[in-house]
Design an enzyme around this catalytic site. Structure first.
Site, PDB file in Angstrom:
ATOM      1  N   SER A 240       0.959  -1.229   0.187  1.00  0.00           N
ATOM      2  CA  SER A 240      -0.047  -0.045  -0.070  1.00  0.00           C
ATOM      3  C   SER A 240       1.164   1.174   0.171  1.00  0.00           C
ATOM      4  O   SER A 240       1.885   0.992   0.128  1.00  0.00           O
ATOM      5  CB  SER A 240      -0.865  -0.394   1.566  1.00  0.00           C
ATOM      6  OG  SER A 240      -1.617  -1.147   1.269  1.00  0.00           O
ATOM      7  N   SER A 278      -3.405  -3.581  -3.326  1.00  0.00           N
ATOM      8  CA  SER A 278      -3.120  -2.287  -2.821  1.00  0.00           C
ATOM      9  C   SER A 278      -4.005  -0.915  -2.490  1.00  0.00           C
ATOM     10  O   SER A 278      -4.441  -0.655  -3.051  1.00  0.00           O
ATOM     11  CB  SER A 278      -2.096  -1.922  -3.568  1.00  0.00           C
ATOM     12  OG  SER A 278      -0.761  -1.117  -3.199  1.00  0.00           O
ATOM     13  N   ASP A 280      -4.427   2.497  -2.096  1.00  0.00           N
ATOM     14  CA  ASP A 280      -3.019   3.202  -2.366  1.00  0.00           C
ATOM     15  C   ASP A 280      -4.327   4.613  -2.193  1.00  0.00           C
ATOM     16  O   ASP A 280      -5.636   4.981  -2.733  1.00  0.00           O
ATOM     17  CB  ASP A 280      -3.520   3.246  -4.082  1.00  0.00           C
ATOM     18  CG  ASP A 280      -2.079   1.893  -3.553  1.00  0.00           C
ATOM     19  OD1 ASP A 280      -1.214   1.882  -3.258  1.00  0.00           O
ATOM     20  OD2 ASP A 280      -2.300   1.546  -4.635  1.00  0.00           O
TER      21      ASP A 280
END
Length: 360
Positions: A240, A278, A280
């Site tokens: 991340s 991930s 983000d």
């Protein structure tokens, strides 16, 4: 302690705008950053490599004097607290806190205790407070299941926040993070530019914890993709990144949301494609206005930047540059780390940058 260099100290420059004096989020006047780092070994091969990072939009009472803000989710595989209300109301009323995934509840509690100590009426005459906590998963290097971050560590990170140079690499929330096959962590950068008779600053701070080595797109005269080395002994998660963008430009929450979206381009320039797992997430705020919790009038005059195209586009470009350089600084400043169960993430080799810089 290994002396690690920032990207510009290697002779590399990102973009066309100048940096602020510290090339840091704290170049935005009034912004403070603090860390609390936990790094020690336990029995049976376990190791604690984690921490907390606190970002204060100003040094006063954030609940009483809020700032305008927004949040943009690039990919929503994350456990952020407080983002829904931020997006709905467009104001930030607590320090912005960063930590590891399983420590979000403890950090939220510590931040709540800090705000409750500052404001005796929270929970009485004035309802509740919205704390902001973002996270990345540092479980490869850190004994994340041990829940070693406690509420008092969040409190201490807030109290340690200063307006000076920001420690980068393996500190605070970045202590156990990994990025594109190397050791990641905290990184920061800033940009300044003239806007008519004014000079405004855009700063970025990241906790980098994403990607594989094959994703790495080195900066320099020729963007070079890295070939992957031998894969790690266990399957690691996609990772991340938490990105915080700050400015002193007089922009409203809608304009801040537009700036937050542009952080995506700075992230992509380093090689990220926002993988499935991930998380983000971008939080953006402006220090130009204070929004009182107890307004003394029905309306409040606030001047905002006119969207004539050129000015707002300049802020967008400054955001992209600051975010990209912050990510590279997080890699450049991080040191090789031996963590939980003896796992290792090595620091990125400076020769990779220098060889790319030398390309015609």
């Amino acid at each position: 302690m290994e002396n690690r260099l920032r990207l510009r100290e290697l002779g590399m420059k990102i973009g066309r705008f100048d940096t602020g004096e510290l090339n840091s989020l704290t170049d935005v006047p009034g912004v403070k950053v603090g860390h609390h780092t936990l790094s020690y070994d336990l029995e049976a091969g376990k190791a604690v490599r984690t921490g907390v990072t606190a970002i204060l939009p100003h040094g006063g009472n954030l609940f009483q004097k809020k700032v305008l803000g927004s949040v943009h989710v690039i990919n929503g595989f994350g456990k952020t607290v407080g983002s829904i209300q931020l997006q709905e109301l467009g104001t930030i009323e607590s320090p912005i806190m960063l930590t590891n995934t399983l420590s979000v509840p403890a950090v939220a509690e510590g931040t709540l205790r800090y705000l409750l100590d500052q404001n005796s009426d929270i929970g009485e005459s004035t309802g509740t407070v919205n704390v902001l906590v973002g996270e990345c998963n540092d479980g490869y290097l850190n004994d994340i299941r041990g829940l070693h971050v406690r509420p008092e560590h969040a409190y201490q990170a807030i109290q340690s926040a200063t307006a000076g140079a920001v420690a980068e690499g393996c500190v605070g929330a970045g202590t156990g993070m990994s990025c594109m096959g190397y050791k990641g962590g905290i990184g920061t950068s800033s940009r300044v530019a003239p806007f008519a008779e004014h000079i405004y600053t855009v700063g970025a701070l990241v906790v980098s914890n994403f990607g594989e080595e094959r994703d790495l797109l080195l900066p320099g005269s020729g963007r070079t993709a890295m070939a992957s080395h031998t894969p790690p002994p266990i399957q690691t998660p996609d990772g991340s990144i938490m990105i915080v963008v700050a400015t002193d430009a007089p922009v409203n929450e809608r304009q801040l949301h537009r700036m937050a979206k542009r952080a995506t381009f700075g992230l992509a320039r380093t090689g990220s494609f926002a993988a499935h797992g991930s998380g983000d997430i971008v939080i953006a705020f402006s220090t130009a206005h204070r929004i009182p919790h107890y307004p003394d009038r029905l309306t409040q005059p606030c001047a905002y930047l006119v969207e004539d195209g050129e000015a707002i586009s300049r802020l967008f470009e400054m955001t992209v540059e600051a975010v990209e350089e912050a990510i590279w600084n997080s890699l450049c400043k991080a040191t090789t780390t031996i963590g939980n169960q003896g796992r290792i993430k090595r620091a990125i080799e400076y020769d990779l940058f220098l060889s790319n810089l030398a390309q015609p």
